[in-house]
Motif scaffolding. Structure first.
Motif, PDB file in Angstrom:
ATOM      1  N   PRO A 174      -5.577  17.016  -4.895  1.00  0.00           N
ATOM      2  CA  PRO A 174      -6.963  16.649  -4.649  1.00  0.00           C
ATOM      3  C   PRO A 174      -7.219  15.201  -5.069  1.00  0.00           C
ATOM      4  O   PRO A 174      -6.508  14.666  -5.909  1.00  0.00           O
ATOM      5  CB  PRO A 174      -7.764  17.632  -5.509  1.00  0.00           C
ATOM      6  N   PRO A 175      -8.284  14.574  -4.492  1.00  0.00           N
ATOM      7  CA  PRO A 175      -8.485  13.152  -4.695  1.00  0.00           C
ATOM      8  C   PRO A 175      -8.679  12.751  -6.150  1.00  0.00           C
ATOM      9  O   PRO A 175      -8.443  11.626  -6.513  1.00  0.00           O
ATOM     10  CB  PRO A 175      -9.734  12.832  -3.877  1.00  0.00           C
ATOM     11  N   SER A 176      -9.129  13.686  -6.984  1.00  0.00           N
ATOM     12  CA  SER A 176      -9.395  13.321  -8.372  1.00  0.00           C
ATOM     13  C   SER A 176      -8.102  13.142  -9.173  1.00  0.00           C
ATOM     14  O   SER A 176      -8.119  12.640 -10.274  1.00  0.00           O
ATOM     15  CB  SER A 176     -10.248  14.392  -9.024  1.00  0.00           C
ATOM     16  N   GLN A 177      -6.970  13.579  -8.616  1.00  0.00           N
ATOM     17  CA  GLN A 177      -5.749  13.519  -9.407  1.00  0.00           C
ATOM     18  C   GLN A 177      -5.045  12.184  -9.309  1.00  0.00           C
ATOM     19  O   GLN A 177      -5.253  11.408  -8.394  1.00  0.00           O
ATOM     20  CB  GLN A 177      -4.828  14.662  -8.984  1.00  0.00           C
ATOM     21  N   ARG A 178      -4.171  11.960 -10.283  1.00  0.00           N
ATOM     22  CA  ARG A 178      -3.453  10.701 -10.382  1.00  0.00           C
ATOM     23  C   ARG A 178      -2.441  10.567  -9.242  1.00  0.00           C
ATOM     24  O   ARG A 178      -1.836  11.546  -8.823  1.00  0.00           O
ATOM     25  CB  ARG A 178      -2.739  10.692 -11.738  1.00  0.00           C
ATOM     26  N   LEU A 179      -2.293   9.340  -8.741  1.00  0.00           N
ATOM     27  CA  LEU A 179      -1.304   9.102  -7.683  1.00  0.00           C
ATOM     28  C   LEU A 179      -0.666   7.734  -7.898  1.00  0.00           C
ATOM     29  O   LEU A 179      -1.343   6.706  -7.848  1.00  0.00           O
ATOM     30  CB  LEU A 179      -1.976   9.161  -6.301  1.00  0.00           C
ATOM     31  N   VAL A 180       0.641   7.750  -8.140  1.00  0.00           N
ATOM     32  CA  VAL A 180       1.393   6.499  -8.260  1.00  0.00           C
ATOM     33  C   VAL A 180       2.425   6.468  -7.137  1.00  0.00           C
ATOM     34  O   VAL A 180       3.237   7.374  -7.003  1.00  0.00           O
ATOM     35  CB  VAL A 180       2.120   6.393  -9.628  1.00  0.00           C
ATOM     36  N   VAL A 181       2.336   5.430  -6.305  1.00  0.00           N
ATOM     37  CA  VAL A 181       3.296   5.258  -5.206  1.00  0.00           C
ATOM     38  C   VAL A 181       4.138   4.021  -5.505  1.00  0.00           C
ATOM     39  O   VAL A 181       3.597   2.935  -5.758  1.00  0.00           O
ATOM     40  CB  VAL A 181       2.567   5.081  -3.849  1.00  0.00           C
ATOM     41  N   ALA A 182       5.460   4.196  -5.490  1.00  0.00           N
ATOM     42  CA  ALA A 182       6.383   3.088  -5.770  1.00  0.00           C
ATOM     43  C   ALA A 182       7.112   2.708  -4.488  1.00  0.00           C
ATOM     44  O   ALA A 182       7.649   3.578  -3.792  1.00  0.00           O
ATOM     45  CB  ALA A 182       7.384   3.514  -6.832  1.00  0.00           C
ATOM     46  N   VAL A 183       7.121   1.407  -4.180  1.00  0.00           N
ATOM     47  CA  VAL A 183       7.759   0.925  -2.947  1.00  0.00           C
ATOM     48  C   VAL A 183       8.694  -0.244  -3.297  1.00  0.00           C
ATOM     49  O   VAL A 183       8.271  -1.195  -3.957  1.00  0.00           O
ATOM     50  CB  VAL A 183       6.713   0.445  -1.912  1.00  0.00           C
ATOM     51  N   ASP A 184       9.938  -0.156  -2.858  1.00  0.00           N
ATOM     52  CA  ASP A 184      10.889  -1.267  -3.016  1.00  0.00           C
ATOM     53  C   ASP A 184      11.454  -1.639  -1.661  1.00  0.00           C
ATOM     54  O   ASP A 184      11.350  -0.863  -0.698  1.00  0.00           O
ATOM     55  CB  ASP A 184      12.064  -0.843  -3.927  1.00  0.00           C
ATOM     56  N   GLY A 185      12.108  -2.791  -1.619  1.00  0.00           N
ATOM     57  CA  GLY A 185      12.792  -3.179  -0.383  1.00  0.00           C
ATOM     58  C   GLY A 185      13.117  -4.656  -0.381  1.00  0.00           C
ATOM     59  O   GLY A 185      12.594  -5.416  -1.203  1.00  0.00           O
ATOM     60  N   PRO A 186      13.992  -5.064   0.543  1.00  0.00           N
ATOM     61  CA  PRO A 186      14.379  -6.478   0.620  1.00  0.00           C
ATOM     62  C   PRO A 186      13.281  -7.345   1.229  1.00  0.00           C
ATOM     63  O   PRO A 186      12.279  -6.844   1.747  1.00  0.00           O
ATOM     64  CB  PRO A 186      15.631  -6.438   1.514  1.00  0.00           C
ATOM     65  N   SER A 187      13.517  -8.636   1.182  1.00  0.00           N
ATOM     66  CA  SER A 187      12.565  -9.613   1.692  1.00  0.00           C
ATOM     67  C   SER A 187      12.292  -9.415   3.185  1.00  0.00           C
ATOM     68  O   SER A 187      13.226  -9.255   3.974  1.00  0.00           O
ATOM     69  CB  SER A 187      13.160 -11.004   1.445  1.00  0.00           C
ATOM     70  N   GLY A 188      11.037  -9.409   3.570  1.00  0.00           N
ATOM     71  CA  GLY A 188      10.658  -9.301   4.975  1.00  0.00           C
ATOM     72  C   GLY A 188      10.672  -7.882   5.527  1.00  0.00           C
ATOM     73  O   GLY A 188      10.440  -7.676   6.719  1.00  0.00           O
ATOM     74  N   SER A 189      10.889  -6.891   4.670  1.00  0.00           N
ATOM     75  CA  SER A 189      10.899  -5.505   5.171  1.00  0.00           C
ATOM     76  C   SER A 189       9.487  -5.024   5.474  1.00  0.00           C
ATOM     77  O   SER A 189       9.298  -4.029   6.171  1.00  0.00           O
ATOM     78  CB  SER A 189      11.594  -4.569   4.171  1.00  0.00           C
ATOM     79  N   GLY A 190       8.476  -5.724   4.930  1.00  0.00           N
ATOM     80  CA  GLY A 190       7.083  -5.344   5.181  1.00  0.00           C
ATOM     81  C   GLY A 190       6.402  -4.750   3.969  1.00  0.00           C
ATOM     82  O   GLY A 190       5.272  -4.251   4.073  1.00  0.00           O
ATOM     83  N   LYS A 191       7.068  -4.814   2.806  1.00  0.00           N
ATOM     84  CA  LYS A 191       6.524  -4.187   1.580  1.00  0.00           C
ATOM     85  C   LYS A 191       5.077  -4.591   1.295  1.00  0.00           C
ATOM     86  O   LYS A 191       4.233  -3.739   1.083  1.00  0.00           O
ATOM     87  CB  LYS A 191       7.328  -4.611   0.334  1.00  0.00           C
ATOM     88  N   SER A 192       4.819  -5.920   1.289  1.00  0.00           N
ATOM     89  CA  SER A 192       3.490  -6.370   0.868  1.00  0.00           C
ATOM     90  C   SER A 192       2.417  -5.933   1.850  1.00  0.00           C
ATOM     91  O   SER A 192       1.420  -5.321   1.456  1.00  0.00           O
ATOM     92  CB  SER A 192       3.455  -7.898   0.740  1.00  0.00           C
ATOM     93  N   SER A 193       2.636  -6.233   3.144  1.00  0.00           N
ATOM     94  CA  SER A 193       1.585  -5.922   4.115  1.00  0.00           C
ATOM     95  C   SER A 193       1.369  -4.413   4.226  1.00  0.00           C
ATOM     96  O   SER A 193       0.217  -3.948   4.263  1.00  0.00           O
ATOM     97  CB  SER A 193       1.901  -6.540   5.478  1.00  0.00           C
ATOM     98  N   VAL A 194       2.454  -3.659   4.248  1.00  0.00           N
ATOM     99  CA  VAL A 194       2.331  -2.211   4.428  1.00  0.00           C
ATOM    100  C   VAL A 194       1.777  -1.549   3.152  1.00  0.00           C
ATOM    101  O   VAL A 194       0.903  -0.680   3.226  1.00  0.00           O
ATOM    102  CB  VAL A 194       3.711  -1.623   4.834  1.00  0.00           C
ATOM    103  N   SER A 195       2.238  -1.982   1.972  1.00  0.00           N
ATOM    104  CA  SER A 195       1.752  -1.378   0.717  1.00  0.00           C
ATOM    105  C   SER A 195       0.262  -1.665   0.517  1.00  0.00           C
ATOM    106  O   SER A 195      -0.499  -0.810   0.061  1.00  0.00           O
ATOM    107  CB  SER A 195       2.534  -1.915  -0.484  1.00  0.00           C
TER     108      SER A 195
END
Ligand SMILES: Nc1ncnc2c1ncn2[C@@H]1O[C@H](COP(=O)(O)OP(=O)(O)O)[C@@H](O)[C@H]1O
Ligand SMILES: Nc1ccn([C@H]2C[C@H](O)[C@@H](COP(=O)(O)OP(=O)(O)O)O2)c(=O)n1
Length: 247
Positions: free
Chosen positions: A12-33
């Motif tokens: 449910p929305p009240s609960q904690r949510l941590v999403v971790a994203v890694d990847g090489p340069s230009g994979s889209g991490k910043s824009s997509v995250s």
């Protein structure tokens, strides 16, 4: 104790949510995250911006060539980094360096600080504190799934072929960069950064999203589907084995 779940299996929305994203340069991490954080109503932590800010600060102080002085500079550094996905802002002391950290001159030297293990320890501690301070957060970088937040609710390695990543970076920089400099900015920097962290292969339990054949929107959808899948798996595990691995 069993966790409550929504009909879809999502927490449910009240609960904690941590999403971790890694990847090489230009994979889209910043824009997509950033886009995912907006859709989830979460904070967005760009850890690459922290390494870039450190590089800017050390260059500004003229200490980039001295590893011990770099560490001292990081310890004294007064860094403010916005975690609002709609508002990018990086400030060191009284200097707003939001734009400056994206310049090719910083991309060219950022690996000097990113491969300094003492600098990494200091930044990892700060990143963990930032993650702990937010109920919902999407954090992206190179070592978030493995070192900074290995217990995150969802962990994803976002990849794309080297050709796709180089072409994206070229388009992003408006074709103003020579091919050899572009290759250095993408593959060359990844090779240097890979000497201290592995962000090319997913570690155990980390989902893989390959964006080579996907546009930005399709990548966002694929990432959201993977987050939902991992959350459902965790919820199922907690429901069927509420005591975890404890005997
Ligand atoms: N799936 C995609 N297809 C096409 N372009 C993309 C895709 N993902 C990201 N981009 C674009 O590629 C460039 C680099 O993306 P960015 O998010 O900065 O990557 P990273 O943070 O991994 O270095 C940006 O201009 C972004 O809009
Ligand atoms: N968690 C992280 C994040 C970034 N880094 C390093 C790797 C990169 O060379 C720099 C800048 O990261 P950034 O994500 O801005 O890099 P891109 O230009 O988006 O590819 O910092 C890191 O070592 N660990």
């Amino acid at each position: 104790m069993t966790e409550t779940t929504t009909p879809t299996g999502l927490q449910p929305p009240s609960q904690r949510l941590v999403v971790a994203v890694d990847g090489p340069s230009g994979s889209g991490k910043s824009s997509v995250s950033r886009a995912i954080a907006r859709r989830l109503g979460a904070a967005y932590l760009d850890t690459g911006a922290m390494y870039r800010a450190v590089a800017w600060h050390c260059r500004h102080q003229g200490v980039l060539d001295d590893p011990d002085a770099v560490v001292a500079a990081v310890q004294d550094m007064d860094l403010v980094l916005s975690v609002d996905p709609d508002h990018e802002r990086v400030v060191v002391g009284t200097d707003d360096i939001t734009e400056a950290i994206r310049e090719p001159g910083i991309s060219a030297v950022v690996s000097v600080v990113a491969t300094n293990r003492a600098v990494r320890e200091l930044l990892v501690a700060r990143q963990r504190a930032e993650i702990d301070a937010h109920r919902k957060i999407v954090a992206e970088g190179r070592d978030i799934t493995t070192v900074v937040a290995p217990d995150a609710d969802a962990r994803i390695l976002l990849t794309a072929s080297a050709e796709a990543r180089t072409a994206r970076r070229a388009a992003q920089l408006g074709g103003a960069v020579e091919a050899k400099d572009l290759a250095e900015q993408v593959s060359g920097r990844d090779a240097k950064d890979s000497t201290v962290v592995d962000f090319m292969t997913p570690s155990d339990g980390v989902g893989l999203v390959d964006s080579t054949e996907l546009d930005v929107e399709a990548t966002i959808e694929a990432m959201l589907a993977e987050i939902t899948r991992q959350q459902s798996n965790r919820t199922t595990k907690q429901t069927t084995n509420p005591e975890g691995d404890r005997a």
